[in-house]
Design an enzyme around this catalytic site. Structure first.
Site, PDB file in Angstrom:
ATOM      1  NE  ARG A  78      -3.320   2.494   2.611  1.00  0.00           N
ATOM      2  CZ  ARG A  78      -3.140   3.403   3.567  1.00  0.00           C
ATOM      3  NH1 ARG A  78      -2.419   3.116   4.637  1.00  0.00           N
ATOM      4  NH2 ARG A  78      -3.702   4.586   3.474  1.00  0.00           N
ATOM      5  CD  GLU A 167      -4.278   8.104   9.511  1.00  0.00           C
ATOM      6  OE1 GLU A 167      -3.673   9.155   9.761  1.00  0.00           O
ATOM      7  OE2 GLU A 167      -3.922   7.001   9.948  1.00  0.00           O
ATOM      8  CG  ASN A 299      -4.857   3.849   8.638  1.00  0.00           C
ATOM      9  OD1 ASN A 299      -4.973   2.830   7.959  1.00  0.00           O
ATOM     10  ND2 ASN A 299      -4.470   5.003   8.134  1.00  0.00           N
ATOM     11  CE1 TYR A 301       0.565   3.168  13.326  1.00  0.00           C
ATOM     12  CE2 TYR A 301      -1.478   4.218  12.631  1.00  0.00           C
ATOM     13  CZ  TYR A 301      -0.225   3.709  12.331  1.00  0.00           C
ATOM     14  OH  TYR A 301       0.236   3.745  11.043  1.00  0.00           O
ATOM     15  CD  GLU A 360      -1.385   4.342   7.997  1.00  0.00           C
ATOM     16  OE1 GLU A 360      -1.096   4.812   9.122  1.00  0.00           O
ATOM     17  OE2 GLU A 360      -1.566   5.040   6.991  1.00  0.00           O
TER      18      GLU A 360
HETATM   19  O1  IFM Z   1       2.993   7.906   9.834  1.00  0.00           O
HETATM   20  C1  IFM Z   1       1.622   8.008  10.038  1.00  0.00           C
HETATM   21  C2  IFM Z   1       0.874   7.807   8.752  1.00  0.00           C
HETATM   22  O2  IFM Z   1       1.274   8.700   7.778  1.00  0.00           O
HETATM   23  C3  IFM Z   1      -0.610   7.995   8.974  1.00  0.00           C
HETATM   24  N1  IFM Z   1      -1.081   7.180  10.046  1.00  0.00           N
HETATM   25  C4  IFM Z   1      -0.346   7.212  11.286  1.00  0.00           C
HETATM   26  C5  IFM Z   1       1.129   6.982  11.036  1.00  0.00           C
HETATM   27  C6  IFM Z   1       1.922   7.030  12.354  1.00  0.00           C
HETATM   28  O3  IFM Z   1       1.796   8.271  12.937  1.00  0.00           O
END
Ligand code: IFM
Length: 459
Positions: A78, A167, A299, A301, A360
């Site tokens: 990606r 995003e 995405n 985290y 992500e």
């Molecule tokens: O690096 C970024 C990415 O560009 C977008 N999502 C979060 C990642 C980590 O901060």
């Protein structure tokens, strides 16, 4: 899901990057300036004055990077395309050399049997459009349609999967409300205009992608948050609702035909937005924005833990894990794999997307090569292990989860943190541009090879 920790046969394992974060070559071969070029060249905006001018030099080193992907066994890659490389002025004249670069990249991927997943917009807007008002003006959404037409006409079905935006919440809120990302504006009314025009741009691009790439799938990538209240106090619960609304529902609701959430409209007016700010939503816009999609990319985290700053609201971080590198990355983002499971389950059952990808997921740790040249990034390995396990629970719950992309293939330019934060599964020495597989890459390679949750790293 079988009992022996295996994933479905056609589950797609990939890794992700973004143009500005890895390409470099910021002014080569006819590329126009982007708002991130301008922002990073402005003193004081990026830690240690770093810029994306060279980044991972992927523009020149993409064949080597494809070799790395092959070695890892990735089924998909990606990446995002740079709008200013294709249309240096944002609209009008197409830069053939820009198209040629992506053509070479895509052909190289296909030759290596890696599916190209393209994202049209990962935060870098041509500066020429920024100068006209950027996302705060409707004409930028129309220019995005021109860009989507140009690139999809050229790459069409060679791309298996097209995403419009990455995003948009970050482009709108970090770029226009908090002012910590390009273009660095702090104005709630401009941020709200930007959010609508971003979503409109997405909606305008969808039919063009379908026309030019009838066999490809089309979707959008959101960072719909997983919000939790830090306590059961009324103030914390309301803060969590607000965070969930602004970062999540404000974007996902209109994409799935629900319009903009009214509680968020009330929240932003209470925060100072003009009561008539919704006038930018013209008749037909919401229908455009909710064009049916083939997939949604999520995405993820960390969770967002909400604790309202209110008198008498004692800090109760009772859900917080102990502060250790195992539990928190160097950005102080908590490892909370259950959040991925809860979020995917919620999106699946509440919005009923046809398909979900985790587009992500990853963690920032700066551990580098030891004297033997090995990178023992054990916390990142543990992060990936826990999130792969969370996806197994998610699949078992019946969520149509079709693939997973590690963020990121390479250490890269981490926006306002410059190169001080490293998310790669591959170490990049930014002096020499040498690449070294970290233990997390070896771990991920083993997951891919076995198509299963594994415990060990395969050397
Ligand atoms: O690096 C970024 C990415 O560009 C977008 N999502 C979060 C990642 C980590 O901060």
């Amino acid at each position: 899901m079988s009992e022996n920790n295996h994933f479905p046969k056609d589950f797609i394992w990939g890794a992700a990057t973004a143009a500005y974060q890895i390409e470099g070559a910021w002014n080569e071969d006819g590329k126009g300036e982007s708002n991130w070029d301008r922002f990073s060249h402005t003193p004081g905006k990026i830690l240690e004055g770093h810029t994306g001018d060279v980044a991972c030099d992927h523009y020149h080193r993409y064949p080597e990077d494809i070799e790395l992907m092959k070695h890892l066994g990735l089924a998909a890659y990606r990446f995002s395309t740079s709008w200013a490389r294709i249309l240096p002025e944002g609209r009008g004249k197409v830069n053939q050399k820009g198209l040629d670069f992506y053509s070479r990249l895509v052909d190289g991927l296909l030759e290596a049997d890696i599916m190209p997943f393209a994202t049209l917009y990962h935060w870098d807007l041509p500066q020429a459009l920024e100068d006209e008002g950027g996302w705060t003006v409707r004409s930028t959404a129309e220019a995005f349609a021109e860009y989507a037409e140009a690139i999809s006409k050229h790459l069409g079905d060679r791309i298996k999967s097209w995403a419009t935006l990455n995003e948009p919440a970050c482009s709108a809120w970090l770029g226009h409300l908090l002012g910590i990302d390009a273009p660095g504006i702090k104005d709630i009314n401009k941020a709200l205009l930007a959010s609508h025009h971003l979503l409109l741009a997405h909606g305008l691009a969808v039919p063009l992608l379908r026309k030019n790439a009838p066999k490809a799938e089309v979707g959008i990538v959101l960072n719909t948050s997983w919000a939790e209240a830090a306590s059961n106090s009324r103030a914390d619960l309301d803060d969590a609702r607000k965070g969930d609304g602004l970062w999540g529902r404000w974007f996902i609701d209109p994409v799935f035909g629900r319009g903009y959430p009214q509680d968020v409209v009330r929240d932003v007016i209470a925060q100072g937005a003009k009561p008539d700010f919704m006038d930018c939503v013209k008749p037909g816009d919401l229908a455009t924005i909710s064009a049916p999609l083939d997939f949604i990319g999520i995405n993820y985290y960390t969770r967002n833990l909400h604790r309202a700053a209110e008198e008498g609201n004692e800090p109760q971080e009772r859900f917080r894990a102990e502060k250790s590198p195992e539990n928190f990355s160097e950005l102080e983002w908590e490892k909370y794999a259950d959040g991925l499971h809860f979020l995917l389950t919620r999106v699946a059952f509440e919005y009923q997307p046809r398909k979900i990808y985790v587009t992500e997921n990853g963690a920032s740790y700066s551990i580098g090569p030891d004297e033997d040249g090995r990178v023992h990034d054990k916390y990142r390995v543990s992060y990936y292990r826990d999130h792969v396990a969370a996806m197994q629970r998610t699949l078992a719950a019946g969520v149509p989860l079709a693939g997973y992309f590690a963020w990121s293939l390479l250490d890269n330019f981490e926006w306002r943190s410059g190169y001080t934060q490293r998310f790669g599964i591959v170490w990049v020495d930014f002096e020499t541009q040498e690449r070294t597989l970290k233990d997390s890459a070896l771990y991920y390679r083993n997951v891919i090879k076995k198509n299963a949750l594994v415990e060990e790293i395969e050397q």
